[in-house]
Write a protein that holds these residues in place. Structure first.
Motif: not given
Length: 198
Positions: A178-181, A188-198
């Motif tokens: 998960g990530f926040v920015e 936008g000013w605040w961001r959040a979500g999900l990710g995957v590495r491969f």
């Protein structure tokens, strides 16, 4: 005494260095650009005209504005590692709002008022803290956006340069994370979500 062997941490213990690519999807809070594009910072009434006579009043009474649907920010980002701390990639963004005009008797949609903002950016990311479960980074993207509006007998489209800046980002997880920015720009000013590495 026998010589001691230096202890090394295997690269597999740091997923941000082991995997070459990442793909993430996210959303963000309202920022300056969304406020300007979607008229959030000012009074926005689609139709402020008043009927000139009783016939026009009867005609206007046949229609009504339904509930507005507003999606502020959806982002999709891909990055490929050039080295252990630098990634190059692309980021796509879309935000939109839509509001239908309906017939009072049949509830049929006669037309919609739409605003759509798609954007595509080239993105550069710097991973300045890399640990087994935590990665911290900053990124900058530059590209273009389209401002598209449509309504009753009218439409408009304009292209413009666009940017996005993640001042501080935090990933928590290994392959899936998960990530926040916190940043500034089209996402936008605040961001959040999900990710995957491969």
């Amino acid at each position: 005494a026998q010589p001691t062997t230096p202890i090394t941490v295997p690269s597999s213990a740091v997923p941000s260095e082991e995997y070459k690519s990442h793909l993430q999807i996210g959303t963000g809070s309202i920022g300056l650009w969304q406020g300007l594009f979607f008229d959030i910072f000012m009074y926005d009434d689609i139709d402020i005209s008043t009927p000139d006579n009783f016939s026009e009043e009867l005609n206007d009474a046949r229609y009504y504005m339904d509930r507005e649907i507003f999606v502020n920010s959806l982002t999709l980002e891909y990055g490929y590692k050039v080295n252990e701390w630098l990634s190059l990639g692309a980021k796509g963004y879309v935000g939109f709002k839509t509001r239908p005009m309906r017939h009072v008797g049949t509830n049929e949609i006669l037309y919609r008022y739409n605003t759509i903002i798609p954007s595509l950016l080239v993105n550069v990311r710097f991973d300045w803290l890399r640990r087994e479960w935590v990665t911290m980074y900053s990124s900058v993207g530059a590209g273009a956006a389209l401002y598209i509006t449509s309504g009753h007998q009218s439409s408009y489209c304009e292209a413009m340069p666009m940017f996005d800046l993640a001042l501080v980002g935090l990933n928590v997880g290994r392959r899936f994370y998960g990530f926040v920015e916190m940043g500034f720009g089209i996402s936008g000013w605040w961001r959040a979500g999900l990710g995957v590495r491969f």
